[in-house]
Design a protein around this motif. Structure first.
Motif, mmCIF file in Angstrom:
data_model
loop_
_atom_site.group_PDB
_atom_site.id
_atom_site.type_symbol
_atom_site.label_atom_id
_atom_site.label_comp_id
_atom_site.label_asym_id
_atom_site.label_seq_id
_atom_site.Cartn_x
_atom_site.Cartn_y
_atom_site.Cartn_z
ATOM 1 N N ASP A 1 2.144 101.002 -26.396
ATOM 2 C CA ASP A 1 1.127 99.965 -26.594
ATOM 3 C C ASP A 1 -0.030 100.465 -27.451
ATOM 4 O O ASP A 1 -0.530 99.735 -28.315
ATOM 5 N N ALA A 2 -0.453 101.705 -27.234
ATOM 6 C CA ALA A 2 -1.545 102.272 -28.040
ATOM 7 C C ALA A 2 -1.104 102.404 -29.496
ATOM 8 O O ALA A 2 -1.885 102.112 -30.419
ATOM 9 N N ALA B 1 -0.184 106.335 -32.651
ATOM 10 C CA ALA B 1 0.820 105.918 -33.624
ATOM 11 C C ALA B 1 1.335 107.123 -34.410
ATOM 12 O O ALA B 1 2.536 107.251 -34.659
ATOM 13 N N HIS B 2 0.446 108.012 -34.778
ATOM 14 C CA HIS B 2 0.832 109.182 -35.564
ATOM 15 C C HIS B 2 1.777 110.093 -34.771
ATOM 16 O O HIS B 2 2.836 110.480 -35.274
ATOM 17 N N VAL B 3 1.415 110.446 -33.541
ATOM 18 C CA VAL B 3 2.263 111.368 -32.774
ATOM 19 C C VAL B 3 3.582 110.717 -32.378
ATOM 20 O O VAL B 3 4.623 111.382 -32.392
ATOM 21 N N LEU B 4 3.572 109.422 -32.058
ATOM 22 C CA LEU B 4 4.824 108.750 -31.710
ATOM 23 C C LEU B 4 5.738 108.682 -32.933
ATOM 24 O O LEU B 4 6.943 108.938 -32.826
ATOM 25 N N ALA B 5 5.179 108.380 -34.089
ATOM 26 C CA ALA B 5 5.980 108.345 -35.315
ATOM 27 C C ALA B 5 6.567 109.720 -35.611
ATOM 28 O O ALA B 5 7.726 109.836 -36.031
ATOM 29 N N MET B 6 5.795 110.777 -35.367
ATOM 30 C CA MET B 6 6.277 112.130 -35.631
ATOM 31 C C MET B 6 7.443 112.499 -34.701
ATOM 32 O O MET B 6 8.433 113.069 -35.155
ATOM 33 N N VAL B 7 7.333 112.176 -33.430
ATOM 34 C CA VAL B 7 8.417 112.526 -32.509
ATOM 35 C C VAL B 7 9.649 111.664 -32.788
ATOM 36 O O VAL B 7 10.785 112.137 -32.677
ATOM 37 N N ASP C 1 5.746 104.318 -43.496
ATOM 38 C CA ASP C 1 4.732 104.786 -44.456
ATOM 39 C C ASP C 1 4.380 106.255 -44.208
ATOM 40 O O ASP C 1 4.246 107.028 -45.152
ATOM 41 N N LEU C 2 4.218 106.624 -42.945
ATOM 42 C CA LEU C 2 3.869 108.001 -42.614
ATOM 43 C C LEU C 2 4.981 108.957 -43.044
ATOM 44 O O LEU C 2 4.718 109.983 -43.676
ATOM 45 N N ALA D 1 -1.429 100.374 -35.167
ATOM 46 C CA ALA D 1 -0.768 99.865 -36.370
ATOM 47 C C ALA D 1 -1.229 98.446 -36.668
ATOM 48 O O ALA D 1 -1.508 98.109 -37.830
ATOM 49 N N GLN D 2 -1.363 97.641 -35.641
ATOM 50 C CA GLN D 2 -1.800 96.258 -35.818
ATOM 51 C C GLN D 2 -3.225 96.212 -36.362
ATOM 52 O O GLN D 2 -3.542 95.372 -37.204
ATOM 53 N N ALA D 3 -4.072 97.127 -35.922
ATOM 54 C CA ALA D 3 -5.451 97.181 -36.422
ATOM 55 C C ALA D 3 -5.485 97.513 -37.914
ATOM 56 O O ALA D 3 -6.447 97.179 -38.609
#
Length: 133
Positions: free
Chosen positions: A104-105, A74-80, A123-124, A110-112
């Motif tokens: 999916d990951a 989630a972090h790396v996808l949000a960054m890109v 938020d990030l 995020a769902q967790a």
């Protein structure tokens, strides 16, 4: 020249050749363990950013360098995605393509945390945009 010195020389050659082959095999094996998962490209198809999975880590690359790595998809996808939005705001049209596995990951993470991926991303970005007092 003695046959012993010739045999030793040939043995050294074979040993050096074997070592070179083993090194090439290790490099090839390392490349096989790296799986590409996302690409951010401009209209000329220049690679601006990318995400790969290497040895269980998500690795973010930008401008031809590793920008960071994380356990968090989630972090790396949000960054890109944020990098793509920044390019768009600066007038550079971009195209982001990413794998289903990465998506999916990221959604599962995020769902967790009780969020949608979009909420996580917002938020990030908000946290990164805040300047320390």
């Amino acid at each position: 020249m003695s046959t012993d010195s010739k045999n030793r020389r040939e043995a050294k050659k074979k040993q050096a050749e074997r070592a070179a082959n083993q090194a090439a095999d290790r490099r090839a094996q390392a490349l096989r363990k790296t799986e590409p998962h996302a690409e951010l490209r401009d209209q000329q198809r220049n690679l601006l950013a990318g995400i790969v999975r290497r040895d269980g880590q998500w690795v973010l690359g930008m401008d031809g360098r590793i920008a960071g790595e994380s356990d968090s998809a989630a972090h790396v996808l949000a960054m890109v995605m944020a990098a793509g939005e920044l390019h768009e705001r600066q007038g550079t049209p971009v195209r982001l393509v990413y794998s289903d596995a990465l998506r999916d990951a990221a959604r599962a993470e995020a769902q967790a945390m009780g969020q949608t991926f979009e909420q996580f991303k917002d938020d990030l970005i908000a946290r990164l945009g805040k300047k320390p007092n």
